[in-house]
Write a protein that holds these residues in place. Structure first.
Motif, mmCIF file in Angstrom:
data_model
loop_
_atom_site.group_PDB
_atom_site.id
_atom_site.type_symbol
_atom_site.label_atom_id
_atom_site.label_comp_id
_atom_site.label_asym_id
_atom_site.label_seq_id
_atom_site.Cartn_x
_atom_site.Cartn_y
_atom_site.Cartn_z
ATOM 1 N N LEU A 31 -1.505 2.544 -11.099
ATOM 2 C CA LEU A 31 -2.111 2.865 -9.807
ATOM 3 C C LEU A 31 -2.856 4.198 -9.844
ATOM 4 O O LEU A 31 -3.451 4.616 -8.852
ATOM 5 C CB LEU A 31 -1.032 2.919 -8.711
ATOM 6 C CG LEU A 31 -0.341 1.595 -8.391
ATOM 7 C CD1 LEU A 31 0.837 1.828 -7.442
ATOM 8 C CD2 LEU A 31 -1.331 0.610 -7.768
ATOM 9 N N ALA A 32 -2.812 4.879 -10.997
ATOM 10 C CA ALA A 32 -3.369 6.235 -11.073
ATOM 11 C C ALA A 32 -4.845 6.264 -10.674
ATOM 12 O O ALA A 32 -5.278 7.167 -9.943
ATOM 13 C CB ALA A 32 -3.194 6.792 -12.488
ATOM 14 N N GLU A 33 -5.622 5.298 -11.122
ATOM 15 C CA GLU A 33 -7.065 5.311 -10.842
ATOM 16 C C GLU A 33 -7.330 5.076 -9.355
ATOM 17 O O GLU A 33 -8.188 5.730 -8.755
ATOM 18 C CB GLU A 33 -7.793 4.271 -11.700
ATOM 19 C CG GLU A 33 -7.928 4.670 -13.175
ATOM 20 C CD GLU A 33 -6.639 4.503 -13.956
ATOM 21 O OE1 GLU A 33 -5.796 3.676 -13.543
ATOM 22 O OE2 GLU A 33 -6.448 5.203 -14.963
ATOM 23 N N LEU A 34 -6.596 4.116 -8.763
ATOM 24 C CA LEU A 34 -6.759 3.862 -7.328
ATOM 25 C C LEU A 34 -6.375 5.098 -6.517
ATOM 26 O O LEU A 34 -7.025 5.438 -5.519
ATOM 27 C CB LEU A 34 -5.870 2.687 -6.905
ATOM 28 C CG LEU A 34 -6.288 1.311 -7.404
ATOM 29 C CD1 LEU A 34 -5.111 0.344 -7.322
ATOM 30 C CD2 LEU A 34 -7.439 0.785 -6.561
ATOM 31 N N TYR A 35 -5.332 5.742 -6.964
ATOM 32 C CA TYR A 35 -4.866 6.951 -6.283
ATOM 33 C C TYR A 35 -5.900 8.068 -6.395
ATOM 34 O O TYR A 35 -6.251 8.720 -5.414
ATOM 35 C CB TYR A 35 -3.533 7.367 -6.912
ATOM 36 C CG TYR A 35 -2.962 8.660 -6.384
ATOM 37 C CD1 TYR A 35 -2.167 8.672 -5.243
ATOM 38 C CD2 TYR A 35 -3.191 9.854 -7.051
ATOM 39 C CE1 TYR A 35 -1.635 9.861 -4.763
ATOM 40 C CE2 TYR A 35 -2.655 11.046 -6.582
ATOM 41 C CZ TYR A 35 -1.885 11.049 -5.442
ATOM 42 O OH TYR A 35 -1.364 12.220 -4.973
ATOM 43 N N ALA A 36 -6.426 8.271 -7.604
ATOM 44 C CA ALA A 36 -7.411 9.340 -7.821
ATOM 45 C C ALA A 36 -8.690 9.078 -7.022
ATOM 46 O O ALA A 36 -9.384 10.011 -6.615
ATOM 47 C CB ALA A 36 -7.743 9.466 -9.306
ATOM 48 N N LEU A 37 -8.977 7.831 -6.793
ATOM 49 C CA LEU A 37 -10.204 7.444 -6.087
ATOM 50 C C LEU A 37 -10.010 7.452 -4.573
ATOM 51 O O LEU A 37 -10.943 7.179 -3.819
ATOM 52 C CB LEU A 37 -10.605 6.039 -6.575
ATOM 53 C CG LEU A 37 -11.956 5.438 -6.244
ATOM 54 C CD1 LEU A 37 -13.093 6.360 -6.650
ATOM 55 C CD2 LEU A 37 -12.111 4.091 -6.925
ATOM 56 N N ASP A 38 -8.823 7.789 -4.112
ATOM 57 C CA ASP A 38 -8.500 7.739 -2.677
ATOM 58 C C ASP A 38 -8.730 6.337 -2.124
ATOM 59 O O ASP A 38 -9.137 6.176 -0.969
ATOM 60 C CB ASP A 38 -9.341 8.751 -1.876
ATOM 61 C CG ASP A 38 -9.055 10.191 -2.270
ATOM 62 O OD1 ASP A 38 -7.877 10.524 -2.433
ATOM 63 O OD2 ASP A 38 -10.020 10.970 -2.436
ATOM 64 N N ALA A 39 -8.478 5.334 -2.930
ATOM 65 C CA ALA A 39 -8.729 3.952 -2.511
ATOM 66 C C ALA A 39 -7.461 3.281 -1.996
ATOM 67 O O ALA A 39 -7.368 2.061 -1.987
ATOM 68 C CB ALA A 39 -9.324 3.149 -3.667
#
Lengths: 212, 233
Positions: A31-39
């Motif tokens: 989930l790191a990428e979704l989290y970093a993207l504020d998505a």
């Protein structure tokens, strides 16, 4: 180019429908990428942060590393620029808490989770910065308001010089770059009595218009 | 002839030396470094602009953490176009974008001490704060339908503008174009909808009429591909 999606029944690594399902199935790091993207929605962000702050070291550090890399990637990729209104900076300054009063900590920092335990390198970096701050502090005791105005003037001069994130060292016509890129570039250093060193980059001009 | 004194905060009258072997008429750029920054590092930075900029921004943040308003002014000059530009992309509305930019820099002033160089570059730290603020604001002020409509209206030229407005570091900009090209169209679309549209993965899925797990995968895989291609370490 083929897509790399896995449906709910795909190999491990496939996502579920909700963040809660992903956390429950051990896919927090993914989930790191979704989290970093504020998505993610606010409550999902909170759930991720709660989970990660209680996760084992290896999982937490893996997540934070992926978040860090994703943020660097985003900052490199999406770089739309627009000049803010000229008076915006003054409006911001007008709202700054008085610099002489104690600044109490602080609003929650967007998007941070409690940092991982400092590595040896990280600690060294922090100590170095702290030492630099101390030296800077010692040098700049007198003259608060005047220094502030001088700083604004200096910043304005830099702006006029065309140095910005976007155009940084880019424009070949910029005299600064002409100096930096010149074939006959020489470097000399001088000590400055107020402390520090000035590095001079010297180049003979190609056209007379740059000479006095 | 001195063209620019970059970053000098010393009193100009205190400059006590000149380069010995510089005949009149030579171009001269003065780069002021703090005492703890060795000159070797300064000259290396000349050939490596992004690292130089990161270094500079990190020093400025250290100053801001100590309440140094001159450092704050310079930090603003170097970064406000990025912050405002992103806010405009996400929020469209100029006033909301100004409010967001204002909030971001107030937060920079208050939180500079929390910047940890080991946890990422200064620009990444700043853009993380900025994007979060912009997304919070867009989600509280506009329905997702509005956002999608505005996003659609504003992004016809997005392929173009992600690169063309960036005069600087041309090589890096070219790398971004090349690396975006390694993503599938649907990966690009999903990442952009989330970043500039302020949409959650669920909203992206609704908009693209795709399954939620599929969109999550696209975003994850797209960003990992970009990261790998750009050599982010």
């Amino acid at each position: 180019m083929t897509e790399m999606n896995q449906g709910p029944n795909g190999r491990s690594g496939a996502f579920g429908d909700t963040v809660a399902m992903d956390l429950a199935s051990g896919r927090a790091v993914d989930l790191a990428e979704l989290y970093a993207l504020d998505a993610v929605a606010d409550h999902e962000r909170q759930a991720i942060e709660d989970y990660i702050s209680a996760a084992p070291d290896a999982e937490r550090l893996a997540f934070l590393e992926r978040v860090r890399q994703a943020r660097e990637t985003l900052a490199t990729t999406f770089r739309f620029e627009e000049e803010p209104p000229a008076d915006l900076f003054n409006r911001i300054v007008a709202q700054l808490p008085d610099a002489t009063t104690q600044r109490n900590d602080r609003q929650p920092n967007a998007g941070t989770i409690s940092a991982p335990p400092a590595t040896a390198a990280g600690t060294a970096g922090v100590d170095e910065l702290a030492a630099a701050r101390q030296r800077r502090e010692e040098r700049r005791r007198p003259g608060g308001a005047r220094r502030w105005l001088a700083g604004v003037a200096a910043a304005a001069a830099i702006a006029l010089g065309g140095v910005g994130v976007g155009s940084y060292l880019a424009d070949q016509n910029d005299p600064v770059n002409q100096v930096i890129r010149a074939g006959d570039l020489r470097e000399a250093s001088v000590d400055v009595s107020a402390g520090g060193t000035a590095t001079l980059l010297i180049s003979r001009p190609k056209t007379p218009r740059w000479s006095r | 002839m001195t063209l620019l004194e970059a970053g000098s905060r010393a009193n100009p009258t205190s400059r006590s030396g000149t380069a010995k072997d510089s005949p009149p008429g030579d171009l001269c750029l003065v780069v002021m470094e703090t005492p703890n920054a060795p000159n070797a590092e300064a000259s290396a930075a000349v050939t490596d602009p992004p690292a130089d900029l990161s270094h500079r921004l990190a020093l400025l943040l250290a100053g801001i953490a100590q309440g140094d308003q001159a450092a704050f002014a310079e930090f603003y000059q170097l970064t406000s176009r990025r912050v405002f530009g992103m806010a405009r992309r996400v929020l469209i509305d100029p006033e909301l974008s100004e409010d967001t930019t204002q909030e971001v820099f107030l937060q920079v002033w208050q939180s500079a001490a929390k910047f940890d160089p080991a946890a990422g570059s200064p620009l990444s730290w700043l853009m993380t704060i900025s994007h979060r603020r912009a997304v919070d604001k867009v989600r509280s002020s506009q329905s997702s339908t509005d956002r999608e409509a505005k996003y659609g209206a504003s992004t016809q030229d997005i392929d173009h503008d992600t690169v063309s407005d960036e005069v600087g570091s041309r090589l890096e900009a070219e790398a971004v174009v090349r690396c975006l090209g390694t993503l599938t169209e649907t990966q690009q679309e999903s990442v952009r909808l989330a970043y500039y549209g302020g949409l959650t993965y669920r909203e992206v899925a609704e908009r693209l009429n795709a399954a939620v797990p599929t969109i999550k995968s696209r975003i994850r895989d797209g960003l990992i591909r970009l990261k790998t291609c750009l050599g982010v370490s």
